[in-house]
Design a protein around this motif. Structure first.
Motif, PDB file in Angstrom:
ATOM      1  N   LYS A   4      60.595  41.631  58.292  1.00 19.45           N
ATOM      2  CA  LYS A   4      61.935  41.155  58.631  1.00 19.45           C
ATOM      3  C   LYS A   4      62.727  40.835  57.379  1.00 19.45           C
ATOM      4  CE  LYS A   4      61.345  39.320  63.278  1.00 19.45           C
ATOM      5  NZ  LYS A   4      61.761  38.215  64.180  1.00 19.45           N
ATOM      6  N   ALA A  29      66.483  37.243  68.044  1.00 15.22           N
ATOM      7  CA  ALA A  29      65.620  38.225  68.690  1.00 15.22           C
ATOM      8  C   ALA A  29      66.356  39.044  69.741  1.00 15.22           C
ATOM      9  CB  ALA A  29      64.417  37.531  69.323  1.00 15.22           C
ATOM     10  N   GLU A  30      67.390  38.456  70.349  1.00 17.39           N
ATOM     11  CA  GLU A  30      68.136  39.135  71.401  1.00 17.39           C
ATOM     12  C   GLU A  30      69.426  39.759  70.895  1.00 17.39           C
ATOM     13  OE1 GLU A  30      66.953  39.551  74.426  1.00 17.39           O
ATOM     14  OE2 GLU A  30      65.144  38.475  73.829  1.00 17.39           O
ATOM     15  N   SER A  31      69.667  39.677  69.590  1.00 10.57           N
ATOM     16  CA  SER A  31      70.930  40.158  69.029  1.00 10.57           C
ATOM     17  C   SER A  31      70.692  41.385  68.159  1.00 10.57           C
ATOM     18  CB  SER A  31      71.566  39.057  68.178  1.00 10.57           C
ATOM     19  OG  SER A  31      70.891  38.930  66.930  1.00 10.57           O
ATOM     20  N   HIS A  34      67.939  41.325  65.206  1.00  8.56           N
ATOM     21  CA  HIS A  34      66.564  41.069  65.627  1.00  8.56           C
ATOM     22  C   HIS A  34      65.551  41.242  64.503  1.00  8.56           C
ATOM     23  CE1 HIS A  34      65.860  45.428  65.727  1.00  8.56           C
ATOM     24  NE2 HIS A  34      67.080  45.519  66.232  1.00  8.56           N
ATOM     25  N   ASP A  35      65.959  41.933  63.411  1.00  7.08           N
ATOM     26  CA  ASP A  35      65.037  42.119  62.286  1.00  7.08           C
ATOM     27  C   ASP A  35      65.306  41.119  61.161  1.00  7.08           C
ATOM     28  OD1 ASP A  35      67.471  43.156  61.587  1.00  7.08           O
ATOM     29  OD2 ASP A  35      66.679  44.949  60.610  1.00  7.08           O
TER      30      ASP A  35
END
Length: 228
Positions: A4, A29-31, A34-35
């Motif tokens: 990440k 995580a939901e956008s 996410h990384d």
């Protein structure tokens, strides 16, 4: 390889508030980020949004220990996640602040104020309306900063907050809606102050305004990732 991108966030330690910077991982995580992972260090701050206090919290002596810790944690970019503590010395002062942070952190650095200006440039906006949480004198410093960064300011509303606890408690969706209704304009609305949680509200803010809304936390996160 599953690795990440690491953003080192320096956040003012100015209260026990539920800042979204302290609970970002589920949102990230939901956008589209996410990384990305955010490593947060808290810097000394008293929460008083007056010029001399803001100069103190943005001084290299206050931010340096956090920058060094984030360097050891292998942060790929540093973000000074404070609006007023980054514009209080003007545009040239904000640039010097980032040069110092970059040297201490061994990586690129940005701040909320610089990020907001860069966000406006990125969408082709050379003029904005300003919905400021701050008092009139502090808002005037922000207007000067934006002007010197190449962003003119049209309509201005100052909500008069003197401490971060007050700005944190703002119902920002209601304030954006009221501002847009009272001051109709095609210009983007800029909402400064990282103490105002906005990341979960971005779509609703634009719907309430009927135009583009750019917030401090939105711009900060975008520009930090952009620099990597």
């Amino acid at each position: 390889d599953g690795s990440k991108t690491s953003v080192g966030v320096i956040l003012p330690d100015d209260g026990p508030f539920d800042y979204e910077w302290l609970r970002l991982e589920p949102w990230l995580a939901e956008s589209r980020y996410h990384d990305v992972t955010c490593l947060v260090q808290r810097s000394p701050a008293d929460g008083i949004m007056a010029e001399e206090n803001l100069k103190a919290i943005g001084a290299v002596d206050a931010l340096g220990p956090c920058a060094r810790k984030l360097r050891k944690a292998d942060a790929e970019v540093l973000l000074w996640a404070c609006t007023s503590g980054s514009f209080v010395k003007g545009y040239s002062g904000a640039r010097r602040q980032l040069e110092e942070l970059s040297a201490l952190g061994g990586c690129p650095a940005t701040s909320t104020s610089i990020a907001m200006a860069e966000a406006m440039h990125s969408i082709g906006a050379d003029k904005v309306d300003l919905l400021s949480a701050y008092s009139d004198p502090v808002t005037a410093l922000l207007v000067d900063f934006l002007r010197d960064s190449g962003i003119a300011v049209g309509l201005v509303s100052s909500l008069g907050c003197d401490v971060t606890e007050e700005s944190f408690a703002i119902d920002i969706e209601r304030e954006v809606s009221s501002f847009a209704e009272e001051y109709p304009s095609p210009l983007p609305i800029l909402v400064p102050d990282t103490a105002i949680n906005t990341l979960d509200l971005l779509g609703r803010l634009e719907a309430a305004a009927g135009r583009v809304v750019v917030t401090a936390n939105q711009a900060s996160l975008w520009h930090a990732v952009y620099l990597i």
